[in-house]
Design an enzyme around this catalytic site. Structure first.
Site, PDB file in Angstrom:
ATOM      1  N   LYS A 120      52.051  42.110  37.011  1.00 54.87           N
ATOM      2  CA  LYS A 120      52.242  40.971  36.117  1.00 54.87           C
ATOM      3  C   LYS A 120      50.959  40.153  36.023  1.00 54.87           C
ATOM      4  O   LYS A 120      50.318  39.876  37.037  1.00 54.87           O
ATOM      5  CB  LYS A 120      53.377  40.066  36.609  1.00 54.87           C
ATOM      6  CG  LYS A 120      54.729  40.752  36.749  1.00 54.87           C
ATOM      7  CD  LYS A 120      55.249  41.270  35.425  1.00 54.87           C
ATOM      8  CE  LYS A 120      55.605  40.157  34.475  1.00 54.87           C
ATOM      9  NZ  LYS A 120      56.148  40.655  33.197  1.00 54.87           N
ATOM     10  N   HIS A 178      40.680  45.834  41.532  1.00 52.12           N
ATOM     11  CA  HIS A 178      40.756  46.585  40.281  1.00 52.12           C
ATOM     12  C   HIS A 178      40.011  47.909  40.453  1.00 52.12           C
ATOM     13  O   HIS A 178      38.908  47.927  41.007  1.00 52.12           O
ATOM     14  CB  HIS A 178      40.137  45.775  39.142  1.00 52.12           C
ATOM     15  CG  HIS A 178      40.298  46.428  37.810  1.00 52.12           C
ATOM     16  ND1 HIS A 178      41.489  46.409  37.113  1.00 52.12           N
ATOM     17  CD2 HIS A 178      39.428  47.149  37.051  1.00 52.12           C
ATOM     18  CE1 HIS A 178      41.339  47.070  35.983  1.00 52.12           C
ATOM     19  NE2 HIS A 178      40.100  47.534  35.923  1.00 52.12           N
ATOM     20  N   GLY A 181      52.541  50.059  47.591  1.00 51.95           N
ATOM     21  CA  GLY A 181      51.957  49.148  48.575  1.00 51.95           C
ATOM     22  C   GLY A 181      50.963  49.754  49.545  1.00 51.95           C
ATOM     23  O   GLY A 181      50.901  49.337  50.702  1.00 51.95           O
ATOM     24  N   THR A 182      50.146  50.720  49.092  1.00 49.48           N
ATOM     25  CA  THR A 182      49.175  51.291  50.024  1.00 49.48           C
ATOM     26  C   THR A 182      48.084  50.280  50.391  1.00 49.48           C
ATOM     27  O   THR A 182      47.612  50.258  51.534  1.00 49.48           O
ATOM     28  CB  THR A 182      48.532  52.571  49.462  1.00 49.48           C
ATOM     29  OG1 THR A 182      47.815  52.281  48.267  1.00 49.48           O
ATOM     30  CG2 THR A 182      49.598  53.632  49.182  1.00 49.48           C
ATOM     31  N   ASN A 183      47.677  49.446  49.451  1.00 50.93           N
ATOM     32  CA  ASN A 183      46.706  48.401  49.794  1.00 50.93           C
ATOM     33  C   ASN A 183      47.328  47.353  50.707  1.00 50.93           C
ATOM     34  O   ASN A 183      46.661  46.825  51.602  1.00 50.93           O
ATOM     35  CB  ASN A 183      46.154  47.749  48.525  1.00 50.93           C
ATOM     36  CG  ASN A 183      44.983  48.512  47.944  1.00 50.93           C
ATOM     37  OD1 ASN A 183      44.061  48.889  48.649  1.00 50.93           O
ATOM     38  ND2 ASN A 183      45.017  48.757  46.643  1.00 50.93           N
ATOM     39  N   LEU A 212      49.219  36.784  35.788  1.00 50.96           N
ATOM     40  CA  LEU A 212      49.627  35.436  36.157  1.00 50.96           C
ATOM     41  C   LEU A 212      49.048  34.411  35.186  1.00 50.96           C
ATOM     42  O   LEU A 212      47.907  34.536  34.750  1.00 50.96           O
ATOM     43  CB  LEU A 212      49.168  35.138  37.581  1.00 50.96           C
ATOM     44  CG  LEU A 212      49.827  36.017  38.657  1.00 50.96           C
ATOM     45  CD1 LEU A 212      49.073  35.891  39.970  1.00 50.96           C
ATOM     46  CD2 LEU A 212      51.292  35.658  38.841  1.00 50.96           C
ATOM     47  N   ASN A 230      42.353  39.760  43.764  1.00 54.40           N
ATOM     48  CA  ASN A 230      42.893  40.967  43.129  1.00 54.40           C
ATOM     49  C   ASN A 230      41.907  42.108  43.338  1.00 54.40           C
ATOM     50  O   ASN A 230      40.712  41.880  43.534  1.00 54.40           O
ATOM     51  CB  ASN A 230      43.115  40.729  41.631  1.00 54.40           C
ATOM     52  CG  ASN A 230      43.783  41.919  40.960  1.00 54.40           C
ATOM     53  OD1 ASN A 230      44.749  42.477  41.484  1.00 54.40           O
ATOM     54  ND2 ASN A 230      43.276  42.324  39.815  1.00 54.40           N
TER      55      ASN A 230
END
Length: 214
Positions: A93, A111, A14-16, A95, A109
Site C-alpha cells: 500500500k 525497493h 515476510g522474508t525481509n 502511504l 522502505n
C-alpha cells in the site's frame, strides 16, 4: 543507548521481516521488532512474527471506509507500542502524507532496483524485474530509503548493485536481488538504531563510529 523499537508493515511472505528479526535477535541490530502489521490475512509474515512471539495484527484496507480511517488505525497501533522506526517490508500500500507526517523521518522502505530507475507508482515485486530485463540494463540492485510523501522518492540511505546476467529470467534475477535485500535492510536499520544517519536535503550521510570505522 536504549534499544530501538521497530514496527514492521507487511503484505506477503515476510522474508525481509525475517532478516530483520534474525539480526535483532543476534544483537547485530541494537533493537527489537515490537509488532508486525499485515494488510492481508493468511500471509506467512504473520506466522514468522508468531514464531518469535512478536504481536501480529491484520489491518485490511477493505474494512475501512476511507484511506485516512485505515491509516489512523495503523498509526494508533504503532503509537501504542511507542515505535521509533516503521519498516516497510513488502508492504504494497502506498502511504499518504497523513501517515508519513505521523512518523516523519522514521519510515524506511526497500525497493528492488537502483532508484531512481524502475521505481514509483506501479513498480513493485516482479514488475520491477521484468522492466529491468525488458529494458536491457546490465546492472540493477537494491535501494533502502526513507519514505516521504511521494512513491519511492525519499532520501536514499543505502544502495547495492546486482549484475544482470544474459540468461536471467524474472525469477533468477528476483532471487539474486532478494539475497542482497536481506543483507542491506538490516544494515540500514542498524545505522538508524545507532544514530548514524544524518539527512541533509536529499542526501543521507553515514556518520562514522567513534573508533573511525564505518
Amino acid at each position: 543507548m536504549p534499544k530501538l523499537k521497530i514496527g514492521v508493515l507487511v503484505s506477503g511472505s515476510g522474508t525481509n521481516l525475517q532478516s530483520i528479526i534474525d539480526k535483532s535477535e543476534s544483537g547485530y541490530i541494537p533493537g527489537r521488532v515490537e509488532l508486525v502489521i499485515s494488510s492481508k490475512s493468511g500471509v506467512y509474515a504473520i506466522e514468522r512474527a508468531k514464531n518469535h512471539n512478536i504481536p501480529a495484527y491484520v489491518v485490511a484496507p477493505k474494512n475501512y471506509s476511507t484511506k485516512e480511517d485505515y491509516e489512523d488505525k495503523l498509526i494508533e497501533i504503532l503509537q501504542s507500542y511507542n515505535v521509533d522506526l516503521v519498516v516497510l517490508a513488502g508492504f504494497i500500500k502506498v502511504l499518504s502524507p497523513h501517515f508519513v507526517q505521523a512518523f516523519a523521518g522514521r519510515i524506511m522502505n526497500i525497493h528492488p532496483s537502483l532508484i531512481p530507475a524502475f521505481c514509483g507508482e506501479g513498480f513493485y515485486g516482479e514488475k520491477v524485474h521484468k522492466a529491468v530485463l525488458d529494458y536491457g540494463v546490465k546492472i540493477t540492485g537494491v535501494t533502502v530509503h526513507f519514505v516521504d510523501e511521494g512513491a519511492d522518492t525519499g532520501p536514499i540511505i543505502l544502495q547495492r548493485a546486482v549484475p544482470v546476467m544474459d540468461d536471467d529470467t524474472v525469477e533468477t534475477l528476483a532471487a539474486r536481488v532478494l539475497e542482497e535485500e536481506h543483507k542491506i535492510y538490516p544494515e540500514a536499520v542498524k545505522l538508524f538504531a545507532e544514530g548514524r544517519l544524518k539527512v541533509e536535503g536529499r542526501r543521507v550521510k553515514i556518520i562514522k563510529q567513534e573508533d573511525g570505522n564505518d
